[in-house]
Design a protein around this motif. Sequence first.
Motif, PDB file in Angstrom:
ATOM      1  N   UNK A   1       0.828  -1.215   0.000  1.00 39.11           N
ATOM      2  CA  UNK A   1       0.000   0.000   0.000  1.00 39.11           C
ATOM      3  C   UNK A   1       0.859   1.259   0.000  1.00 39.11           C
ATOM      4  N   UNK A   2       2.087   1.144  -0.416  1.00 38.92           N
ATOM      5  CA  UNK A   2       3.034   2.259  -0.354  1.00 38.92           C
ATOM      6  C   UNK A   2       2.574   3.439  -1.203  1.00 38.92           C
ATOM      7  N   UNK A   3       2.908   4.642  -0.709  1.00 40.54           N
ATOM      8  CA  UNK A   3       2.707   5.909  -1.421  1.00 40.54           C
ATOM      9  C   UNK A   3       1.228   6.187  -1.736  1.00 40.54           C
ATOM     10  N   UNK A   4       0.337   5.532  -1.007  1.00 44.25           N
ATOM     11  CA  UNK A   4      -1.091   5.760  -1.210  1.00 44.25           C
ATOM     12  C   UNK A   4      -1.580   6.877  -0.294  1.00 44.25           C
ATOM     13  N   UNK A   5      -2.809   7.330  -0.566  1.00 41.44           N
ATOM     14  CA  UNK A   5      -3.425   8.391   0.229  1.00 41.44           C
ATOM     15  C   UNK A   5      -4.698   7.846   0.867  1.00 41.44           C
TER      16      UNK A   5
ATOM     17  N   UNK B   1       8.505   6.844   5.604  1.00 36.90           N
ATOM     18  CA  UNK B   1       8.669   7.237   4.220  1.00 36.90           C
ATOM     19  C   UNK B   1       9.511   6.223   3.474  1.00 36.90           C
ATOM     20  N   UNK B   2       9.686   6.444   2.190  1.00 35.96           N
ATOM     21  CA  UNK B   2      10.452   5.493   1.389  1.00 35.96           C
ATOM     22  C   UNK B   2      11.073   6.219   0.201  1.00 35.96           C
TER      23      UNK B   2
ATOM     24  N   UNK C   1      14.101   9.036  -5.612  1.00 32.16           N
ATOM     25  CA  UNK C   1      13.247  10.097  -5.093  1.00 32.16           C
ATOM     26  C   UNK C   1      12.650   9.683  -3.755  1.00 32.16           C
ATOM     27  N   UNK C   2      12.643  10.628  -2.827  1.00 32.42           N
ATOM     28  CA  UNK C   2      12.124  10.326  -1.503  1.00 32.42           C
ATOM     29  C   UNK C   2      10.623  10.604  -1.434  1.00 32.42           C
ATOM     30  N   UNK C   3       9.891   9.664  -0.867  1.00 28.35           N
ATOM     31  CA  UNK C   3       8.468   9.830  -0.601  1.00 28.35           C
ATOM     32  C   UNK C   3       8.287   9.825   0.913  1.00 28.35           C
ATOM     33  N   UNK C   4       7.970  10.976   1.469  1.00 24.04           N
ATOM     34  CA  UNK C   4       7.784  11.086   2.907  1.00 24.04           C
ATOM     35  C   UNK C   4       6.332  10.787   3.266  1.00 24.04           C
ATOM     36  N   UNK C   5       6.161  10.061   4.344  1.00 27.83           N
ATOM     37  CA  UNK C   5       4.801   9.835   4.824  1.00 27.83           C
ATOM     38  C   UNK C   5       4.268  11.126   5.436  1.00 27.83           C
ATOM     39  N   UNK C   6       2.962  11.375   5.238  1.00 28.33           N
ATOM     40  CA  UNK C   6       2.341  12.612   5.712  1.00 28.33           C
ATOM     41  C   UNK C   6       1.128  12.258   6.565  1.00 28.33           C
ATOM     42  N   UNK C   7       1.037  12.897   7.734  1.00 26.64           N
ATOM     43  CA  UNK C   7      -0.125  12.744   8.604  1.00 26.64           C
ATOM     44  C   UNK C   7      -0.798  14.109   8.722  1.00 26.64           C
TER      45      UNK C   7
ATOM     46  N   UNK D   1       4.520  -3.326  24.333  1.00 34.43           N
ATOM     47  CA  UNK D   1       5.716  -3.628  23.544  1.00 34.43           C
ATOM     48  C   UNK D   1       5.442  -3.575  22.043  1.00 34.43           C
ATOM     49  N   UNK D   2       4.721  -2.572  21.623  1.00 39.78           N
ATOM     50  CA  UNK D   2       4.448  -2.353  20.206  1.00 39.78           C
ATOM     51  C   UNK D   2       5.579  -1.528  19.612  1.00 39.78           C
ATOM     52  N   UNK D   3       5.969  -1.851  18.385  1.00 43.09           N
ATOM     53  CA  UNK D   3       6.985  -1.093  17.669  1.00 43.09           C
ATOM     54  C   UNK D   3       6.313  -0.247  16.607  1.00 43.09           C
ATOM     55  N   UNK D   4       6.506   1.084  16.682  1.00 46.88           N
ATOM     56  CA  UNK D   4       5.941   2.017  15.717  1.00 46.88           C
ATOM     57  C   UNK D   4       7.106   2.722  15.023  1.00 46.88           C
ATOM     58  N   UNK D   5       7.252   2.510  13.719  1.00 50.02           N
ATOM     59  CA  UNK D   5       8.318   3.142  12.952  1.00 50.02           C
ATOM     60  C   UNK D   5       7.708   4.235  12.074  1.00 50.02           C
ATOM     61  N   UNK D   6       8.112   5.460  12.346  1.00 52.25           N
ATOM     62  CA  UNK D   6       7.598   6.621  11.616  1.00 52.25           C
ATOM     63  C   UNK D   6       8.785   7.455  11.125  1.00 52.25           C
ATOM     64  N   UNK D   7       9.652   6.825  10.375  1.00 52.37           N
ATOM     65  CA  UNK D   7      10.857   7.462   9.863  1.00 52.37           C
ATOM     66  C   UNK D   7      10.514   8.292   8.622  1.00 52.37           C
ATOM     67  N   UNK D   8      11.095   9.480   8.518  1.00 56.85           N
ATOM     68  CA  UNK D   8      10.891  10.353   7.349  1.00 56.85           C
ATOM     69  C   UNK D   8       9.409  10.664   7.139  1.00 56.85           C
ATOM     70  N   UNK D   9       8.786  11.136   8.200  1.00 60.52           N
ATOM     71  CA  UNK D   9       7.364  11.497   8.143  1.00 60.52           C
ATOM     72  C   UNK D   9       7.193  12.987   8.407  1.00 60.52           C
ATOM     73  N   UNK D  10       6.075  13.534   7.904  1.00 59.77           N
ATOM     74  CA  UNK D  10       5.693  14.913   8.174  1.00 59.77           C
ATOM     75  C   UNK D  10       4.380  14.903   8.946  1.00 59.77           C
ATOM     76  N   UNK D  11       4.417  15.432  10.161  1.00 55.08           N
ATOM     77  CA  UNK D  11       3.222  15.499  10.995  1.00 55.08           C
ATOM     78  C   UNK D  11       2.716  16.936  10.964  1.00 55.08           C
TER      79      UNK D  11
END
Length: 713
Positions: free
Chosen positions: A217-221, A258-259, A267-273, A286-296
């Motif tokens: 589901x990458x790069x979807x909105x 992001x990816x 090209x970098x695709x940043x995740x956006x919230x 003990x949940x792991x949440x990875x939000x690297x290269x994101x824009x909040x």
Amino acid sequence: MDTAQTATDKLTDFSGEIGDYRDGNRVVFDHLRLVGSSVNIMLSKSIDGVQSVEFKNCRFERKISYSQLVSWLPNKECKLRFIESVFQSELYLGDANSGYFETCHFKDVVHFDYGDFSEDGTTIVKSTFDKSIKINAQQVKNVQLKGNTFEAPFELSSVIGSQVEADETILELSESNFNNTVLFNNNYHNHSRFTECLFRKSVELEKGKFDPENIDLSRSTFKSDITIKVKKVEIRGATFKKFPTVSNDKFSIMNLSGCESEGPSGKEFRSVFEETVNLDTLSSNKVTIELVSCDFQEGFDWKRGNNISLDLSKSKIEKKANFNNAKFSNACFDHAHFMVECDFKEATFTGYTDFVNTNFEKGVSFQSSHFKREDVNVRGVNSIYKGEVNFSNCVFGQAEVSKDDFSNSFRETNFGNNKEAIKVRFRQATFKGKTDFENTRFTELADFYQAKFFEPVIFLKTDFLESIVFSRTIFRKNVLFTYSTFKAVSIFRHTRFEMGLDLSLANITGTLSFFNVEITPFESDSPKDYDQAVEKDAVIPYVNQRETFRILKDTLLSQNNRIDSLHFRKLEMIAYNKELPKMRPNQWGERVINFMNRWSNNYGSSWRRALAFIFVSGALFFFLLVWLGLGFEPWKYTWGWTSMASLIEDIRHVTKYFFQFLNPTHKLEFMKDYSSNEVDLDGWYYMIDFFGRAVVGFGYYQFISAFRKLGKG
């Protein structure tokens, strides 16, 4: 140039056989309404030259069998093309390589029965599906429907079959629009690409593997809610209106980072919230949440948590950054950018914590936070702090680390810059592990009021450009300011050094303020590797200890604080006394002088010791004078005590002679009448009397010096 004859230029009902409308290698039927159950295409001219048959702006009213349409084509190389056409009823697709649908409208179910529906086979693009699609996974291995629109609720198990194991079937729906709800509920199919799609309504991840290798589901909105019921989810480079909701007690990993695009461009695709992210709804531990290269865009508002491992590396947080009372198992903020004041008050960090190269634009507060697990590692390498930084009441946990590593690290951290100086507060903070401030830069106030350091701490090449406060700070082990710079006022009031302090290598251009500091002589060493000792091992060499006390003594004297300077003068001499046998073993003269000064008046600080020195040394030489000088042997002498009166008389005479001896100007024959026998004074008598006078006189001088310690000019 290829040309084509059009069957009709207006929408016309038609059922049955279509004539030959061919010019060159194309046949085009425009604006036809086909109401029959089948259409026979008969081409009377040469069948070898026709390459495509095109239906443009046509409407198919009845169920169409695509295979039957294909059977009337003049040859296998000929393609069927449908442009801007409408299919009112079900459509059955089943040929391998002969169809192309563009901007079509499918108002009923479309069946993919068999064949190849990739870019090399039958292709459907920019079209709209009002109802679902059905894929025969046993016969169809590749379905690519990129850039289409789906109006009906989309359910993966209905599309691909809920009980059919179809791991070999590739479903490509990238760049598509889903205008209704989407449900992923098929455990048997995991080769689907939904990249760069638009989901306008809720999406539910009920079954399946969601990562770039399976259901992608990458790069979807996502414009609405996402509900996660699986254990692991990876959606990279996407845009989220709302943060996903988890409804699985066994949920473990969520990666919404992001990816980068595939291929050489990178090209970098940043995740956006788009809305505020809140992790309070996560119920599992003990949940792991990875939000690297994101824009909040609306920031973070997480006021509590259940031991979550969070990675916000390279992310940008706008408008709100509230982590008050949050609980982290691990936390990574490497290169994160907080554009608003950040609140970590009363947060709990139970594992590895990383603030490498973090940028705090408006300040940050860790007040009353607890970094408590044994392997906690708080790093701040190259971090950029702007605004006030508050670590007050923090507790930094114990760490089992090698001597080249540090558990609490603020190495190369810049608290402020040339344009903006900021205040940093560690008030009442507790550092239970080793702490590293190498190359740290404090541009404004650095406040360590009532802080506690349980392990050695080295301020290596640390810059204190403005005031620094260590009032009521407790250092349980050595603290070294190796090559540090003090440019302003440095306040050490009621500071307690339970082991050692090293200021010998500091560059002090400002003012040191020491008041009521608790420090005593401490253990030093003569290390073989001096640099290793003062930069890594937190060992204070003998010479550094003495130089530290000298600096403090001279500093207090320069401030006309003679009283406190005497204490550090004494400590300086004690350190020198320890240094001599280790560093200067052959300088016996220095060692004798130091010994005499210590035991005569404790380096000018004790008149009682000077008085005791006078009486003890005087008694020793008085006894030697009587024994060796006059030959008197008291153990053979019969005093002849016949009464208490005679005993008192003997004591009176001895006391009289002793105090006469304590007078450095006494006569040589001051004991001439102690016996009726005549005794000649020999060389022993003169020698002992001379040294006795000298030692007792030295004692008088030391006694006077101790009394005048507060009045020396």
